[in-house]
Design an enzyme around this catalytic site. Structure first.
Site, PDB file in Angstrom:
ATOM      1  N   ASP A   8       0.808  -1.248   0.097  1.00  0.00           N
ATOM      2  CA  ASP A   8      -0.144   0.051   0.067  1.00  0.00           C
ATOM      3  C   ASP A   8       0.965   1.082  -0.013  1.00  0.00           C
ATOM      4  OD1 ASP A   8       0.891   0.240   2.725  1.00  0.00           O
ATOM      5  OD2 ASP A   8      -1.226   0.081   3.550  1.00  0.00           O
ATOM      6  N   HIS A   9       0.314   2.363   0.208  1.00  0.00           N
ATOM      7  CA  HIS A   9       1.003   3.755   0.200  1.00  0.00           C
ATOM      8  C   HIS A   9       1.974   3.552   1.438  1.00  0.00           C
ATOM      9  CE1 HIS A   9      -2.211   3.853   2.928  1.00  0.00           C
ATOM     10  NE2 HIS A   9      -1.603   4.960   3.624  1.00  0.00           N
ATOM     11  N   CYS A  65       3.081  -2.989   3.705  1.00  0.00           N
ATOM     12  CA  CYS A  65       2.437  -2.141   4.334  1.00  0.00           C
ATOM     13  C   CYS A  65       3.072  -1.137   5.402  1.00  0.00           C
ATOM     14  CB  CYS A  65       1.060  -2.258   4.676  1.00  0.00           C
ATOM     15  SG  CYS A  65       0.735  -3.290   6.130  1.00  0.00           S
ATOM     16  N   GLY A  66       2.394  -0.252   6.144  1.00  0.00           N
ATOM     17  CA  GLY A  66       3.134   0.505   7.319  1.00  0.00           C
ATOM     18  C   GLY A  66       3.675  -0.533   8.384  1.00  0.00           C
ATOM     19  N   THR A  67       2.566  -1.369   8.943  1.00  0.00           N
ATOM     20  CA  THR A  67       3.184  -2.236   9.970  1.00  0.00           C
ATOM     21  C   THR A  67       3.362  -3.816   9.316  1.00  0.00           C
ATOM     22  OG1 THR A  67       0.902  -2.552  10.224  1.00  0.00           O
ATOM     23  CG2 THR A  67       1.936  -1.173  11.664  1.00  0.00           C
ATOM     24  N   GLY A  68       2.829  -3.909   8.024  1.00  0.00           N
ATOM     25  CA  GLY A  68       2.739  -5.428   7.673  1.00  0.00           C
ATOM     26  C   GLY A  68       1.562  -6.205   8.263  1.00  0.00           C
ATOM     27  N   ILE A  69       0.961  -5.626   9.332  1.00  0.00           N
ATOM     28  CA  ILE A  69      -0.207  -6.309  10.059  1.00  0.00           C
ATOM     29  C   ILE A  69      -1.345  -6.517   9.064  1.00  0.00           C
ATOM     30  CG2 ILE A  69      -1.637  -6.572  12.054  1.00  0.00           C
ATOM     31  CD1 ILE A  69       0.523  -4.854  13.577  1.00  0.00           C
ATOM     32  N   GLY A  70      -2.022  -5.572   8.546  1.00  0.00           N
ATOM     33  CA  GLY A  70      -3.046  -5.520   7.795  1.00  0.00           C
ATOM     34  C   GLY A  70      -2.703  -6.384   6.508  1.00  0.00           C
ATOM     35  N   MET A  71      -1.666  -6.154   5.770  1.00  0.00           N
ATOM     36  CA  MET A  71      -1.281  -7.240   4.733  1.00  0.00           C
ATOM     37  C   MET A  71      -1.490  -8.432   5.251  1.00  0.00           C
ATOM     38  SD  MET A  71      -0.887  -5.703   1.770  1.00  0.00           S
ATOM     39  CE  MET A  71      -0.143  -4.275   0.800  1.00  0.00           C
ATOM     40  N   HIS A  98       9.843 -24.230   9.221  1.00  0.00           N
ATOM     41  CA  HIS A  98       8.617 -24.848  10.039  1.00  0.00           C
ATOM     42  C   HIS A  98       7.301 -24.724   9.572  1.00  0.00           C
ATOM     43  CE1 HIS A  98      11.368 -24.807  13.845  1.00  0.00           C
ATOM     44  NE2 HIS A  98      12.121 -25.072  12.699  1.00  0.00           N
ATOM     45  N   ARG A 132       8.047 -33.479  11.050  1.00  0.00           N
ATOM     46  CA  ARG A 132       7.179 -33.124  11.763  1.00  0.00           C
ATOM     47  C   ARG A 132       6.308 -31.764  11.452  1.00  0.00           C
ATOM     48  NH1 ARG A 132      11.770 -31.661  14.036  1.00  0.00           N
ATOM     49  NH2 ARG A 132      11.784 -29.947  15.259  1.00  0.00           N
ATOM     50  N   HIS A 133       7.159 -31.028  10.910  1.00  0.00           N
ATOM     51  CA  HIS A 133       6.494 -29.597  10.588  1.00  0.00           C
ATOM     52  C   HIS A 133       5.325 -29.747   9.270  1.00  0.00           C
ATOM     53  CE1 HIS A 133       9.326 -27.881  13.134  1.00  0.00           C
ATOM     54  NE2 HIS A 133      10.444 -28.470  12.319  1.00  0.00           N
TER      55      HIS A 133
HETATM   56  C1  RB5 Z   1      -2.020   2.683   6.509  1.00  0.00           C
HETATM   57  O1  RB5 Z   1      -2.010   3.934   7.156  1.00  0.00           O
HETATM   58  C2  RB5 Z   1      -1.926   1.632   7.544  1.00  0.00           C
HETATM   59  O2  RB5 Z   1      -2.605   1.421   8.407  1.00  0.00           O
HETATM   60  C3  RB5 Z   1      -1.259   0.323   6.762  1.00  0.00           C
HETATM   61  O3  RB5 Z   1      -0.225   0.375   5.888  1.00  0.00           O
HETATM   62  C4  RB5 Z   1      -0.799  -0.792   7.515  1.00  0.00           C
HETATM   63  O4  RB5 Z   1      -0.046  -0.666   8.579  1.00  0.00           O
HETATM   64  C5  RB5 Z   1      -1.969  -1.760   7.924  1.00  0.00           C
HETATM   65  O5  RB5 Z   1      -2.009  -2.816   8.884  1.00  0.00           O
END
Ligand code: RB5
Length: 146
Positions: A8-9, A65-71, A98, A132-133
């Site tokens: 993303d951006h 992405c910003g955190t990688g979490i949303g992706m 693993h 096992r994995h």
């Molecule tokens: C965008 O502001 C941010 O929420 C996105 O890049 C990402 O970190 C979401 O998990």
């Protein structure tokens, strides 16, 4: 090996660095965006990338992405995807060995481009250990196939 990459951006700088790395490694890739720095929605990039990996069009996917979490959350909604959110080389190696992870997510607001390069190199150069994995990964696959 064929790789699909998306961001993303919030992940454009690392995505561009990873594209340079893939070129240096002579690895074929497709970049599906995003193509501008205005705010976009990460599922619009994570989900099509994950679907192409699940369909076998690409061996691996790399998401930023910003955190990688949303992706990573979005990618893991696609059947057959094991997307690992990774910000260190130990985990990059372990998730291939693993978990047989087929996608990698990173956060550009968390790590720099240099570490992201090392993570991608480690991820793409590490084989699944199996044994096992494999049984453990199979339990996840069986659950999602119910
Ligand atoms: C965008 O502001 C941010 O929420 C996105 O890049 C990402 O970190 C979401 O998990």
């Amino acid at each position: 090996m064929k790789v699909i990459i998306a961001s993303d951006h919030g992940g454009i700088t690392i995505r561009e660095e990873i594209k340079r790395l893939l070129e240096e490694m002579n690895i074929q890739y497709e970049d599906i965006g995003c193509s501008c720095e205005t705010s976009v929605d990460y599922p619009d990039y994570a989900l099509p990338a994950a679907q192409k990996v699940a369909d076998g069009e690409y061996d691996y996917g790399i998401l930023v992405c910003g955190t990688g979490i949303g992706m990573s959350i979005a990618a893991n909604k696609v059947k057959g995807i094991r997307c690992a959110l990774v910000h260190d080389t130990f985990s990059a190696k372990a998730t291939r060995e693993h978990n047989n992870a087929n996608m990698l997510a990173m956060g550009e607001r968390v790590i720099g481009a240099g570490l992201a390069r090392e993570i991608v190199q480690t991820f793409l150069n590490t084989e699944f250990t199996g044994g096992r994995h494999a049984n453990r990964v199979e339990k996840i696959t069986s659950y999602e196939n119910q």
